[in-house]
Design a protein around this motif. Structure first.
Motif, PDB file in Angstrom:
ATOM      1  N   GLY A 317      38.088  55.820  65.978  1.00 19.76           N
ATOM      2  CA  GLY A 317      38.338  54.869  67.044  1.00 19.76           C
ATOM      3  C   GLY A 317      37.054  54.519  67.773  1.00 19.76           C
ATOM      4  N   GLY A 318      37.100  53.487  68.593  1.00 23.65           N
ATOM      5  CA  GLY A 318      35.938  53.072  69.365  1.00 23.65           C
ATOM      6  C   GLY A 318      35.352  51.771  68.850  1.00 23.65           C
ATOM      7  N   PHE A 319      34.241  51.368  69.449  1.00 19.72           N
ATOM      8  CA  PHE A 319      33.595  50.094  69.142  1.00 19.72           C
ATOM      9  C   PHE A 319      32.321  50.320  68.334  1.00 19.72           C
ATOM     10  N   VAL A 320      31.949  49.283  67.607  1.00 19.12           N
ATOM     11  CA  VAL A 320      30.642  49.211  66.953  1.00 19.12           C
ATOM     12  C   VAL A 320      30.039  47.864  67.317  1.00 19.12           C
ATOM     13  N   GLY A 321      28.849  47.897  67.902  1.00 19.34           N
ATOM     14  CA  GLY A 321      28.174  46.660  68.259  1.00 19.34           C
ATOM     15  C   GLY A 321      27.208  46.230  67.169  1.00 19.34           C
ATOM     16  N   VAL A 322      27.178  44.933  66.895  1.00 24.59           N
ATOM     17  CA  VAL A 322      26.235  44.350  65.935  1.00 24.59           C
ATOM     18  C   VAL A 322      25.366  43.368  66.703  1.00 24.59           C
ATOM     19  N   MET A 323      24.063  43.610  66.691  1.00 21.73           N
ATOM     20  CA  MET A 323      23.137  42.822  67.486  1.00 21.73           C
ATOM     21  C   MET A 323      22.050  42.250  66.579  1.00 21.73           C
ATOM     22  N   ILE A 324      21.743  40.973  66.753  1.00 24.75           N
ATOM     23  CA  ILE A 324      20.630  40.337  66.034  1.00 24.75           C
ATOM     24  C   ILE A 324      19.659  39.801  67.074  1.00 24.75           C
ATOM     25  N   LEU A 325      18.412  40.294  67.013  1.00 26.33           N
ATOM     26  CA  LEU A 325      17.362  39.895  67.950  1.00 26.33           C
ATOM     27  C   LEU A 325      16.384  38.986  67.218  1.00 26.33           C
ATOM     28  N   ASN A 326      16.124  37.831  67.817  1.00 26.96           N
ATOM     29  CA  ASN A 326      15.210  36.851  67.227  1.00 26.96           C
ATOM     30  C   ASN A 326      13.991  36.679  68.123  1.00 26.96           C
ATOM     31  N   LEU A 327      12.802  36.647  67.504  1.00 26.43           N
ATOM     32  CA  LEU A 327      11.558  36.431  68.249  1.00 26.43           C
ATOM     33  C   LEU A 327      11.342  34.941  68.438  1.00 26.43           C
ATOM     34  N   GLY A 328      11.151  34.518  69.672  1.00 30.75           N
ATOM     35  CA  GLY A 328      10.964  33.103  69.965  1.00 30.75           C
ATOM     36  C   GLY A 328       9.566  32.622  69.617  1.00 30.75           C
ATOM     37  N   ASN A 329       9.496  31.410  69.077  1.00 30.12           N
ATOM     38  CA  ASN A 329       8.220  30.749  68.757  1.00 30.12           C
ATOM     39  C   ASN A 329       7.300  31.625  67.906  1.00 30.12           C
ATOM     40  N   PHE A 330       7.893  32.408  67.013  1.00 31.74           N
ATOM     41  CA  PHE A 330       7.078  33.277  66.170  1.00 31.74           C
ATOM     42  C   PHE A 330       6.206  32.467  65.213  1.00 31.74           C
ATOM     43  N   LYS A 331       6.714  31.318  64.776  1.00 33.25           N
ATOM     44  CA  LYS A 331       5.928  30.471  63.880  1.00 33.25           C
ATOM     45  C   LYS A 331       4.630  30.012  64.545  1.00 33.25           C
ATOM     46  N   ASP A 332       4.681  29.775  65.861  1.00 32.73           N
ATOM     47  CA  ASP A 332       3.471  29.351  66.564  1.00 32.73           C
ATOM     48  C   ASP A 332       2.396  30.433  66.520  1.00 32.73           C
ATOM     49  N   ILE A 333       2.811  31.699  66.590  1.00 31.79           N
ATOM     50  CA  ILE A 333       1.836  32.792  66.507  1.00 31.79           C
ATOM     51  C   ILE A 333       1.177  32.797  65.134  1.00 31.79           C
ATOM     52  N   ASP A 361      22.225  54.999  66.328  1.00 36.22           N
ATOM     53  CA  ASP A 361      22.025  53.564  66.132  1.00 36.22           C
ATOM     54  C   ASP A 361      21.156  53.307  64.901  1.00 36.22           C
ATOM     55  N   VAL A 362      21.254  52.098  64.378  1.00 35.91           N
ATOM     56  CA  VAL A 362      20.497  51.696  63.196  1.00 35.91           C
ATOM     57  C   VAL A 362      19.702  50.447  63.541  1.00 35.91           C
ATOM     58  N   VAL A 363      18.409  50.457  63.205  1.00 33.20           N
ATOM     59  CA  VAL A 363      17.537  49.309  63.430  1.00 33.20           C
ATOM     60  C   VAL A 363      16.988  48.859  62.082  1.00 33.20           C
ATOM     61  N   ALA A 364      17.003  47.563  61.821  1.00 39.26           N
ATOM     62  CA  ALA A 364      16.511  47.024  60.545  1.00 39.26           C
ATOM     63  C   ALA A 364      15.918  45.642  60.784  1.00 39.26           C
ATOM     64  N   ARG A 365      15.020  45.284  59.894  1.00 35.00           N
ATOM     65  CA  ARG A 365      14.488  43.913  59.906  1.00 35.00           C
ATOM     66  C   ARG A 365      15.261  43.122  58.861  1.00 35.00           C
ATOM     67  N   LEU A 375      25.015  49.305  66.883  1.00 34.09           N
ATOM     68  CA  LEU A 375      25.232  50.174  68.045  1.00 34.09           C
ATOM     69  C   LEU A 375      26.480  51.012  67.793  1.00 34.09           C
ATOM     70  N   ASN A 376      26.288  52.269  67.442  1.00 35.85           N
ATOM     71  CA  ASN A 376      27.411  53.173  67.201  1.00 35.85           C
ATOM     72  C   ASN A 376      27.891  53.768  68.517  1.00 35.85           C
ATOM     73  N   GLY A 377      29.198  53.783  68.689  1.00 39.93           N
ATOM     74  CA  GLY A 377      29.773  54.435  69.859  1.00 39.93           C
ATOM     75  C   GLY A 377      29.606  53.669  71.150  1.00 39.93           C
ATOM     76  N   VAL A 378      29.330  52.352  71.070  1.00 37.83           N
ATOM     77  CA  VAL A 378      29.244  51.577  72.298  1.00 37.83           C
ATOM     78  C   VAL A 378      30.638  51.508  72.921  1.00 37.83           C
ATOM     79  N   ARG A 379      30.711  51.625  74.255  1.00 39.08           N
ATOM     80  CA  ARG A 379      32.010  51.771  74.915  1.00 39.08           C
ATOM     81  C   ARG A 379      32.627  50.457  75.374  1.00 39.08           C
ATOM     82  N   SER A 380      31.792  49.419  75.578  1.00 41.46           N
ATOM     83  CA  SER A 380      32.342  48.168  76.091  1.00 41.46           C
ATOM     84  C   SER A 380      31.355  47.039  75.813  1.00 41.46           C
ATOM     85  N   ALA A 381      31.827  45.824  76.028  1.00 42.93           N
ATOM     86  CA  ALA A 381      30.961  44.659  75.859  1.00 42.93           C
ATOM     87  C   ALA A 381      29.858  44.652  76.907  1.00 42.93           C
ATOM     88  N   ASP A 382      30.182  45.116  78.112  1.00 43.66           N
ATOM     89  CA  ASP A 382      29.157  45.149  79.165  1.00 43.66           C
ATOM     90  C   ASP A 382      28.021  46.104  78.801  1.00 43.66           C
TER      91      ASP A 382
END
Length: 728
Positions: A317-333, A361-365, A375-382
């Motif tokens: 039971g419980g929640f699993v969060g899936v998060m995707i983080l994007n770097l802004g303007n990375f092409k400009d760099i 937790d698991v981090v991947a590119r 995010l394993n075991g996250v309790r809420s959306a907040d």
């Protein structure tokens, strides 16, 4: 079916129609049979057994040959001994006998001796004169004369002769001997015929031969079994252990690796080879799921871990969060600082995410500038949003990259199991939809997936499919909105605006389908069609004697980055026979500031052809005045947001005034869009604006309606309205 065999033709031999199926089955069974034979009958154990069996059979056969040979030799030897003993007795007795008849007593005694069957004495004429067997008396011995002729007087030993089959009591094994007798008192010679009892000798020697054969066979069998056990233990068992290790186990060391012989050497080499293979496979497996630049897991690893996290959450039971983080303007760099600097930014981001990673937790590119977090075991959306905000703040902390001080912006899209989906693919898709929304909201945004995002994605996909069909079927239409000279009221040009009347949905605004076209790449074909249709229509109006005006066409950022844009436009102008001065391209301010050098090169080539260049929505972007001087611009278009406030007598006219003065200082004309009232028109005229465009002067019209409007120029049917507005 006609089948030709080797040495035959189809005329000489034809297979019946029904023979094909058995032949096919036979061909199918042959490989199976070969494998079965190779597995069971060609194994090392089978070969050793077969070899030892053959060796055993050869040994038994050699034993038999030996026994038979020895049997024959012993039989001949025993017969010679008995014949010799009888011959010695007869020779000794003959020295004192005056005639063969005097030897009868001796013959009877010798004939009754063990191993002697019969004895007889014959004269030189071969006639038996005396014999131990009454029936032999008076008969002739056929071989006696030959014995006399072929035997010298000095030969005293018995000589084997051909069996005298005409004499009673003969044996199938022979045994007849001739002995030279010298009857000295009588001064004559005689020959004695000695018949050895061969049947008795054969019976005795056969029993002995069978005993010998039995022991030899037992000895051979025991030897083969002993050798077989030794070979089995020393050779077969270790090799089979190597086989089993190679086929099934391949873990640890082979069971025979501790032996010091050649098999042990092979076992150790095989163990080392398999270990190297396992190590290589492990490295390849690790490479397959690892990003080589950051050391994080890749997209495949991320999906696998997400599946496992979902399975664990379903159990406990419980929640699993899936998060995707994007770097802004990375092409400009990458473009400004180089790809090495971009790699350093990615490595820094990976280190930050690993540092913020909670236990479990698991981090991947998962993409070029995208990172995924489970995010394993996250309790809420907040809680998930709080974690996302913390990651965005950590990534956005200022840092130095060489001589540069940078601050990397990022945004996050999130989704939760099980409320947003129960499948890894669905969750990743939902997180991606949330990320798209976060990109629209800007740097630092953290967006949690909502069902409306999914509906919007479905809507976009449907629009994309329908748009492709509409482009292919030429269902899109061009509308034309006039541009009017403020001073003269004459129509100086028009802007070509694309319209889509869907057969089921009705009118679809460009603000809805143009972003979809740009994201899907359809905009390239769309731009080609708009350019071709605008040039065709303008040339048709000129051929009909209409006033010559320039038609403005909007191009996208994707079009500007195409290397063949200049050639495409030039070919279109040539194909439609339109002079370049009657075509104008409008680009947005933000567009030209992306990859500035490339865009300037493209615009200069177009301007060199005589095509007008206009900057649309000027004042809403972040263009530099230094760059603006380099752009080969013919006119600037004031955005409608500034025109809406221009009638405000307090300060609404300030920005339009600055834009107009700046443009005139640079030698560029100004057109204002979105003019919807006489007050706006009058104010723009007072500020010195060159051209205006909007519903007050003319709404976007289909080609046929615009043609009528253009025929009534210089100001069309709206000139009285302009005059009236000015008078007021």
């Amino acid at each position: 079916m006609s089948v030709e065999y080797e040495g035959e033709t189809s005329q000489t031999r034809t297979r019946p129609p029904g023979d094909g199926v058995p032949l096919t089955r036979a061909r199918t069974l042959l490989p199976v049979l070969r494998v079965h034979i190779a597995t069971h009958f060609l194994s090392l154990r089978a070969k050793v057994v077969a070899l030892l069996t053959v060796v055993g059979m050869v040994l038994v056969a050699m034993s038999g040959v030996y026994v038979v040979t020895m049997f024959n030799q012993n039989l001949a030897h025993e017969a010679d001994l008995r014949a010799g003993a009888a011959g010695d007795v007869l020779t000794h007795a003959a020295r004192h006998a005056r005639s063969p008849e005097e030897l009868e007593t001796i013959l009877a005694a010798v004939g009754n001796a063990p191993g002697i069957a019969e004895v007889a004495v014959a004269g030189h004429d071969g006639k038996i004169a005396a014999a131990s067997h009454a029936e032999w008396q008076g008969k002739r011995v056929a071989a006696a004369a030959a014995a006399f002729a072929g035997t010298r007087a000095e030969t005293k030993r018995p000589v084997a002769i051909e069996p005298q089959t005409h004499l009673a009591g003969g044996s199938a094994y022979g045994g007849d001997y001739a002995v030279w007798l010298d009857l000295a008192p009588a001064g004559m010679h005689a020959v004695a015929i000695v018949r050895v009892d061969m049947d008795r000798l054969v019976a005795r020697l056969t029993a002995k031969a069978w005993d010998t054969m039995t022991w030899l066979t037992i000895t051979a069998i025991l030897a083969i079994l002993t050798i077989s056990m030794l070979i089995h233990r020393i050779v077969v068992v270790p090799i089979e252990a190597l086989r089993d290790y190679a086929q099934d186990n391949r873990r640890g060391e082979a069971a025979t690796s501790e032996q010091g012989d050649e098999i042990g050497i092979v076992a150790r080499a095989l163990t080392a080879s398999f270990q190297a293979t396992r190590d290589g496979e492990a490295r390849l497996a690790n490479i397959a799921v690892t990003d080589g630049l950051t050391g994080l897991g890749n997209r495949g690893f991320f999906k696998t871990q997400l599946v496992e996290a979902i399975a664990g959450a379903e159990r406990r039971g419980g929640f699993v969060g899936v998060m995707i983080l994007n770097l802004g303007n990375f092409k400009d760099i990458n473009d400004t600082l180089g790809h090495d600097s971009g790699d350093l930014v990615l490595q820094r981001t990976a280190d930050i995410l690993k540092g913020c990673q909670r236990e479990g937790d698991v981090v991947a590119r998962i993409g070029g500038d995208e990172f995924g977090i489970v995010l394993n075991g996250v309790r809420s959306a907040d809680e998930a949003l709080e974690l996302a905000s913390r990651l965005v703040r950590a990534v956005g902390a200022p840092f130095r990259l060489g001589a540069q001080e940078l601050q990397q912006a990022s945004c996050v899209g999130m989704t939760l199991f099980p409320q947003d989906g129960r499948d890894a693919e669905v969750l990743m898709k939902n997180a991606d939809l949330a990320l798209s929304r976060a990109k629209q909201e800007g740097a630092g945004a953290c967006v949690l997936y909502r069902h409306e995002l999914h509906l919007r994605a479905i809507e976009r996909n449907q629009i994309e499919r329908d748009l492709r069909v509409a482009v292919a079927r030429r269902e899109l239409k061009l509308y034309y909105q006039p541009k009017v000279d403020v001073a003269t009221g004459r129509i100086t040009g028009a802007e070509a605006l694309i319209r889509w009347q869907h057969e089921e949905r009705g009118f679809i605004p460009p603000s809805v389908f143009i972003p979809v076209a740009e994201r899907s790449g359809i905009v390239v074909e769309l731009t080609k069609w708009v350019l071709d249709e605008a040039c065709r229509q303008n040339r048709a109006w000129q051929d009909d004697g209409m006033p010559r005006i320039a038609i403005a066409v909007n191009v996208s950022a994707i079009d500007l980055r195409r290397t063949d844009l200049t050639d495409t436009i030039a070919n279109t102008l040539i194909a439609r026979g339109l002079s370049p001065q009657y075509l104008e391209l409008e680009v947005t301010e933000s567009m030209v500031m992306q990859d500035v050098d490339t865009v300037i090169g493209t615009l200069r080539r177009l301007r060199s052809l005589g095509i007008g260049i206009g900057i649309d929505d000027f004042g809403t972007g972040y263009s530099s005045l230094a760059y603006l001087k380099r752009f080969p611009v013919k006119r600037l278009k004031i955005d409608r947001s500034f025109v809406n406030d221009i009638a405000d007598r307090r300060d609404g006219h300030v920005i339009p005034k600055v834009i107009i003065d700046l443009a005139h200082a640079l030698g560029v004309s100004v057109v204002a869009e979105g003019v919807e009232s006489a007050d706006q028109f009058d104010m723009l005229r007072e500020l010195g604006c060159d051209e205006v465009q909007g519903y007050f002067l003319g709404r976007p019209m289909p080609a046929a309606e615009f043609e009528i409007f253009l025929r009534n120029s210089p100001a069309g049917g709206l000139r009285p309205a302009i005059a009236a507005g000015s008078a007021a």
